[in-house]
Scaffold this motif. Structure first.
Motif, mmCIF file in Angstrom:
data_model
loop_
_atom_site.group_PDB
_atom_site.id
_atom_site.type_symbol
_atom_site.label_atom_id
_atom_site.label_comp_id
_atom_site.label_asym_id
_atom_site.label_seq_id
_atom_site.Cartn_x
_atom_site.Cartn_y
_atom_site.Cartn_z
ATOM 1 N N ASP A 11 0.851 -1.151 -0.003
ATOM 2 C CA ASP A 11 0.276 0.073 -0.041
ATOM 3 C C ASP A 11 0.784 1.035 0.247
ATOM 4 O OD1 ASP A 11 -2.079 1.814 0.194
ATOM 5 O OD2 ASP A 11 -2.806 1.236 1.743
ATOM 6 N N GLY A 12 1.050 1.862 -1.326
ATOM 7 C CA GLY A 12 1.906 2.799 -1.356
ATOM 8 C C GLY A 12 1.364 4.386 -0.690
ATOM 9 N N PHE A 13 0.144 4.233 -0.439
ATOM 10 C CA PHE A 13 -0.588 5.634 0.064
ATOM 11 C C PHE A 13 -1.647 5.059 1.322
ATOM 12 C CE2 PHE A 13 -3.167 9.445 0.087
ATOM 13 C CZ PHE A 13 -2.103 10.350 0.563
ATOM 14 N N GLY A 14 -0.836 4.495 2.302
ATOM 15 C CA GLY A 14 -1.547 4.068 3.535
ATOM 16 C C GLY A 14 -1.494 4.842 4.678
ATOM 17 N N ARG A 15 -1.999 4.316 5.760
ATOM 18 C CA ARG A 15 -1.634 4.896 7.161
ATOM 19 C C ARG A 15 -0.331 5.561 7.527
ATOM 20 N NH1 ARG A 15 -5.022 1.264 11.168
ATOM 21 N NH2 ARG A 15 -4.263 -0.327 9.765
ATOM 22 N N PHE A 16 0.499 4.399 6.926
ATOM 23 C CA PHE A 16 2.106 4.489 7.229
ATOM 24 C C PHE A 16 2.633 5.810 6.448
ATOM 25 C CE2 PHE A 16 6.481 3.557 6.281
ATOM 26 C CZ PHE A 16 6.887 3.084 7.301
ATOM 27 N N GLN A 17 2.340 5.915 5.249
ATOM 28 C CA GLN A 17 2.518 7.126 4.597
ATOM 29 C C GLN A 17 2.183 8.539 5.197
ATOM 30 O OE1 GLN A 17 1.838 4.337 3.157
ATOM 31 N NE2 GLN A 17 3.841 3.923 2.201
ATOM 32 N N LEU A 18 0.782 8.327 5.565
ATOM 33 C CA LEU A 18 0.195 9.386 6.364
ATOM 34 C C LEU A 18 0.903 9.834 7.504
ATOM 35 C CD1 LEU A 18 -3.681 8.888 5.587
ATOM 36 C CD2 LEU A 18 -2.158 10.378 4.538
ATOM 37 N N MET A 19 1.461 9.027 8.233
ATOM 38 C CA MET A 19 2.160 8.993 9.275
ATOM 39 C C MET A 19 3.308 9.826 9.286
ATOM 40 S SD MET A 19 3.861 6.321 12.001
ATOM 41 C CE MET A 19 5.304 5.745 10.898
ATOM 42 N N ILE A 20 4.014 9.503 8.137
ATOM 43 C CA ILE A 20 5.297 10.068 7.581
ATOM 44 C C ILE A 20 5.065 11.259 7.342
ATOM 45 C CG2 ILE A 20 7.193 9.935 5.837
ATOM 46 C CD1 ILE A 20 6.935 7.006 5.769
ATOM 47 N N ILE A 21 4.051 11.780 6.886
ATOM 48 C CA ILE A 21 3.853 13.275 6.288
ATOM 49 C C ILE A 21 3.688 13.847 7.343
ATOM 50 C CG2 ILE A 21 2.009 14.544 5.232
ATOM 51 C CD1 ILE A 21 1.657 12.146 3.101
ATOM 52 N N GLU A 214 9.631 9.400 -1.709
ATOM 53 C CA GLU A 214 10.124 8.084 -1.938
ATOM 54 C C GLU A 214 9.337 6.897 -1.297
ATOM 55 O OE1 GLU A 214 14.905 8.869 -2.755
ATOM 56 O OE2 GLU A 214 14.290 8.468 -0.693
ATOM 57 N N TRP A 215 8.570 7.076 -0.289
ATOM 58 C CA TRP A 215 7.556 6.233 0.079
ATOM 59 C C TRP A 215 6.182 5.935 -0.337
ATOM 60 C CZ3 TRP A 215 8.151 2.007 3.142
ATOM 61 C CH2 TRP A 215 9.256 2.175 3.873
ATOM 62 N N VAL A 216 6.077 6.946 -1.365
ATOM 63 C CA VAL A 216 4.569 6.805 -1.864
ATOM 64 C C VAL A 216 4.595 6.331 -3.311
ATOM 65 C CG1 VAL A 216 2.709 8.470 -2.866
ATOM 66 C CG2 VAL A 216 4.017 8.970 -0.405
ATOM 67 N N ASP A 217 3.617 5.705 -3.809
ATOM 68 C CA ASP A 217 3.442 5.005 -4.966
ATOM 69 C C ASP A 217 3.366 6.268 -6.283
ATOM 70 O OD1 ASP A 217 0.732 5.754 -4.844
ATOM 71 O OD2 ASP A 217 0.140 3.741 -4.325
ATOM 72 N N ILE A 218 3.458 5.856 -7.444
ATOM 73 C CA ILE A 218 3.037 6.546 -8.357
ATOM 74 C C ILE A 218 2.050 7.356 -8.433
ATOM 75 C CG2 ILE A 218 3.174 6.779 -10.897
ATOM 76 C CD1 ILE A 218 5.213 4.572 -11.069
#
Length: 535
Positions: A11-21, A214-218
């Motif tokens: 999942d290139g845009f899930g809770r993990f990516q939102l946490m990084i942002i 770099e953590w997010v999908d295209i």
């Protein structure tokens, strides 16, 4: 299997990516605070000479304050007291007739100045007025020279040692020298501390955006690029509100630095870039962070079937022992071309943007309301650039925003001064397009450079941009030569940079390049992206 496929599976845009942002937004609060801080801490209020030395113990002491100014200070053409000159002795006859004032001898201020404000600034504390006025203006150039040097240093550090360590170093450096600058004993110490603060904060600017991208999908890169830039506009709007209620420049400087305390605490939960780790042969660490991403996003089953050794094949590594530097920007033909063009574009983005931003009196309103307008006008710019990035791509969006910025600046030259409302509208429109171009350039540059050189490329580009920022106050001073000369230069720079964008490749829906080889010899596998291949 490519890294993009692995990222899509976890999942290139899930809770993990939102946490990084969210964790990178905290330190990014300090970016507009410090970049625009000079508009408030270096403001020079109305002032005149301290004429207490003219009190001879006689009639002067019986005069009112208004009468003392009449007999002790010459009047300027606009009727206000002169800011830098006084009479050598009181001329009481001016109370009856002030027509012959121009013939009376004057001297520079002998005992300092009196300021018509209750607010403390650099100018009021260290008397940076009159002959020292240029020192006050130099503070913004000194800060951005630090940002310029920091961009080069942190670009190398991040590509050499990783995104996460580089971010921590930038947090500590900015916090240390930011708080120390608020405690400066003299202007020289303050100037040195501001340079070092700018050096550190540059790492926050370029590292945070790259780590998120770099953590997010295209599919979600455009949204994240615009979302990450939204914090600048929000906190740019918040800055004048804070500055209005904080009356002392030392407290305001410390307030602008304070979010970094929370940022240093949250850093412990910030992941390293898995893409960077794989490119540098650290597959076990990459597997750890990808597994953590999968767990948070509810996709742990996929990573359970993937061994660390498998990840070494998802990104082609030219040589695990090779160390990249800024020299790699010019060693090969297409990298040289890319470096030249991105440098031109970044200079063209930054110079007009800050030329508008530093013209804090441009709307004819007080500085707090002006800065508030500057911040609010950037919000519709985000919606505009998000729409164009999705519809016409990176290259045309970047070029269009720059050309429109230049045209707005150029057109405002021909609007009469008495048409204040119309000048305000055109100026605000130019600021909106300038912000749109800045939003686009971070995303576009991140997608153009390969992973092994991404931070070096962004660091170099930011370095060139800060040259543009540093010269913009000097360009504004050219209005003394010809009133429209600064606007002419800013518009030509913006339009020229916009046209040069068409020599760059389009990156919309294209996989991020991983190596220099992929830039020099693009392969079909990374040249296009089929959204249908994504789950």
């Amino acid at each position: 299997m490519k890294f993009e496929n692995v990222l899509a599976e976890v999942d290139g845009f899930g809770r993990f990516q939102l946490m990084i942002i969210l964790m990178t937004v905290i330190p990014r609060m300090t970016l507009p605070f410090h970049f625009l801080l000079n508009n408030f801490i270096a403001v020079i209020p109305s002032h005149h000479c301290n004429i207490s030395s003219l009190d001879d113990g006689g009639y002067f002491g019986n005069l009112s304050q208004e009468e003392r100014l009449i007999v002790g200070i010459p009047v300027q053409e606009d009727g206000t007291p002169d800011s830098c000159q006084m009479f050598a002795q009181p001329h009481y006859h001016l109370l009856l007739n002030s027509s012959s004032m121009s013939e009376l001898p004057t001297v520079p201020c002998q005992d300092g100045w009196v300021y018509d404000t209750f607010r403390s600034s650099l100018g009021t504390e260290w008397d940076l007025v009159c002959d020292k006025r240029r020192l006050n203006r130099a503070t913004v150039t000194i800060f951005f020279l630090g940002v310029m040097c920091g961009a080069a240093a942190f670009g190398y550090i991040s590509d050499r040692f990783g995104r996460k360590p580089s971010l921590l170093l930038s947090y500590v450096t900015t916090a240390l020298f930011g708080f120390t600058s608020a405690l400066s004993a003299n202007f020289t110490m303050f100037a040195v501390m501001r340079f070092l603060t700018g050096f550190g904060i540059s790492g926050i600017s370029i590292n945070s955006i790259v780590l998120c991208i770099e953590w997010v999908d295209i599919k979600h890169r455009t949204a994240v690029g615009v979302l990450m830039s939204l914090d600048w506009s929000i906190f740019t709007t918040l800055l004048p509100v804070i500055a209005y209620f904080v009356n002392h420049w030392r407290v305001l400087t410390a307030t602008a630095t304070s979010p970094l305390i929370l940022a240093m605490i949250s850093w412990w939960w910030l992941p390293e870039s898995a893409r960077w780790l794989i490119s540098n042969g650290k597959v076990k660490a990459a597997h750890f962070y990808l597994s953590k991403c999968a767990k948070v996003n509810g996709r742990e089953q996929f990573m359970a079937d993937i061994k660390p050794e498998t990840l070494s094949k998802v990104i082609f590594v030219e040589s695990q022992n090779r160390k990249y530097s800024y020299l790699d920007l010019v060693r090969t033909p297409k990298m040289r071309r890319l470096a030249l063009l991105t440098g031109i574009v970044w200079f063209g983005v930054a110079c007009p943007y800050y030329g508008i931003s530093f013209n804090i009196t441009g709307f004819g309103l007080n500085i707090y309301l002006t800065q508030l307008i500057y911040g609010l006008i950037e919000l519709p710019a985000k919606a505009f650039i998000y729409f164009t990035l999705k519809k016409i791509g990176r290259r045309s969006s970047q070029s269009g925003a720059l050309v429109l910025t230049g045209l707005c600046i150029f057109c405002n030259m021909f609007v009469p001064q008495d048409m204040g409302l119309f000048r305000t509208a055109v100026g605000a429109l130019g600021k909106m397009f300038a912000e749109a171009s800045f939003t686009c350039v971070y995303l576009y540059t991140t997608e153009l450079y390969p992973t092994v050189m991404r931070q070096n490329g962004l660091g170099y580009s930011s370095f060139v941009a800060r040259i543009g920022v540093s010269v913009s106050p000097l360009i504004i001073l050219l209005e003394e030569v010809w009133g429209h000369l600064p606007s002419t230069i800013f518009s030509l720079v913006a339009i020229s940079a916009g046209l040069s964008c068409y020599f760059l490749p389009e990156t919309q829906n294209v996989r991020l390049p991983e190596t220099i080889e992929e830039v020099e010899h693009p392969r079909r596998s990374i040249a296009t992206y089929d959204e249908k291949s994504q789950p």
